[in-house]
Design a protein around this motif. Structure first.
Motif, PDB file in Angstrom:
ATOM      1  N   GLY A 220      -0.337   9.058 -20.893  1.00 39.67           N
ATOM      2  CA  GLY A 220      -0.953   7.768 -21.191  1.00 39.67           C
ATOM      3  C   GLY A 220      -2.044   7.425 -20.202  1.00 39.67           C
ATOM      4  N   SER A 221      -2.759   6.364 -20.518  1.00 40.01           N
ATOM      5  CA  SER A 221      -3.775   5.872 -19.596  1.00 40.01           C
ATOM      6  C   SER A 221      -3.722   4.345 -19.580  1.00 40.01           C
ATOM      7  CB  SER A 221      -5.169   6.353 -19.998  1.00 40.01           C
ATOM      8  OG  SER A 221      -5.530   5.794 -21.243  1.00 40.01           O
ATOM      9  N   ILE A 222      -4.293   3.773 -18.549  1.00 36.02           N
ATOM     10  CA  ILE A 222      -4.338   2.327 -18.392  1.00 36.02           C
ATOM     11  C   ILE A 222      -5.789   1.923 -18.253  1.00 36.02           C
ATOM     12  CG2 ILE A 222      -3.707   0.382 -16.920  1.00 36.02           C
ATOM     13  CD1 ILE A 222      -1.351   2.111 -15.927  1.00 36.02           C
ATOM     14  N   ASN A 223      -6.215   0.980 -19.054  1.00 35.12           N
ATOM     15  CA  ASN A 223      -7.563   0.435 -18.925  1.00 35.12           C
ATOM     16  C   ASN A 223      -7.479  -0.840 -18.101  1.00 35.12           C
ATOM     17  OD1 ASN A 223      -8.831   2.409 -20.532  1.00 35.12           O
ATOM     18  ND2 ASN A 223      -8.170   1.339 -22.368  1.00 35.12           N
TER      19      ASN A 223
ATOM     20  N   ALA B 237       0.179  -2.455 -16.622  1.00 30.91           N
ATOM     21  CA  ALA B 237       0.819  -1.176 -16.939  1.00 30.91           C
ATOM     22  C   ALA B 237       1.784  -1.311 -18.109  1.00 30.91           C
ATOM     23  CB  ALA B 237       1.535  -0.645 -15.711  1.00 30.91           C
ATOM     24  N   GLY B 238       2.180  -2.537 -18.411  1.00 31.12           N
ATOM     25  CA  GLY B 238       3.092  -2.757 -19.525  1.00 31.12           C
ATOM     26  C   GLY B 238       4.540  -2.450 -19.216  1.00 31.12           C
ATOM     27  N   LYS B 239       4.859  -2.393 -17.920  1.00 34.98           N
ATOM     28  CA  LYS B 239       6.249  -2.135 -17.552  1.00 34.98           C
ATOM     29  C   LYS B 239       6.466  -2.609 -16.129  1.00 34.98           C
ATOM     30  CE  LYS B 239       5.205   2.559 -16.076  1.00 34.98           C
ATOM     31  NZ  LYS B 239       5.487   3.954 -16.251  1.00 34.98           N
ATOM     32  N   LYS B 240       7.708  -2.695 -15.755  1.00 36.33           N
ATOM     33  CA  LYS B 240       8.073  -3.107 -14.403  1.00 36.33           C
ATOM     34  C   LYS B 240       7.969  -1.900 -13.461  1.00 36.33           C
ATOM     35  CE  LYS B 240       9.316  -7.433 -14.534  1.00 36.33           C
ATOM     36  NZ  LYS B 240       8.645  -8.420 -13.743  1.00 36.33           N
ATOM     37  N   ALA B 241       7.386  -2.150 -12.296  1.00 35.89           N
ATOM     38  CA  ALA B 241       7.327  -1.101 -11.277  1.00 35.89           C
ATOM     39  C   ALA B 241       8.675  -1.005 -10.591  1.00 35.89           C
ATOM     40  CB  ALA B 241       6.237  -1.421 -10.256  1.00 35.89           C
ATOM     41  N   ILE B 242       8.888   0.082  -9.916  1.00 37.01           N
ATOM     42  CA  ILE B 242      10.137   0.274  -9.178  1.00 37.01           C
ATOM     43  C   ILE B 242      10.154  -0.701  -8.020  1.00 37.01           C
ATOM     44  CG2 ILE B 242      11.480   1.894  -7.805  1.00 37.01           C
ATOM     45  CD1 ILE B 242      10.216   4.143  -9.474  1.00 37.01           C
TER      46      ILE B 242
END
Length: 95
Positions: free
Chosen positions: A17-20, A89-94
């Motif tokens: 995937g990629s992140i814009n 990023a559309g998600k939670k980081a660690i």
């Protein structure tokens, strides 16, 4: 996308995937990271002065209050940026 807009793709080697991310968002993140780094450096400098006995008791107390406020403010800014990055990023980081 307009002619003046540059597309930035951030791609992890282990991910397809990629992140814009917009230039404004990236600038904001960089600005806050720079401010956090500078604040931590200042705190280290002031703590060194305390450890080396270069300040009197009143100065130490005043600086302790300023350092506490400074650290809390920049911790909140860093937490906000972490949340913004997670949103991008559309998600939670660690944690």
């Amino acid at each position: 996308m307009s002619k003046n807009t540059k597309k930035l793709d951030i791609i992890k080697n282990d991910n397809n995937g990629s992140i814009n991310i917009s230039r404004m968002q990236l600038d904001s993140i960089a600005f806050d990271l720079d401010g956090t780094s500078e604040a931590l450096s200042d705190i280290g400098y002031l703590m060194s002065a305390v450890i080396n006995g270069q300040l009197n008791e009143g100065q130490v107390k005043s600086l302790a209050r300023l350092i506490q406020t400074n650290a809390e403010t920049w911790a909140e800014i860093a937490e906000r940026q972490k949340s913004d990055i997670e949103d991008i990023a559309g998600k939670k980081a660690i944690a």
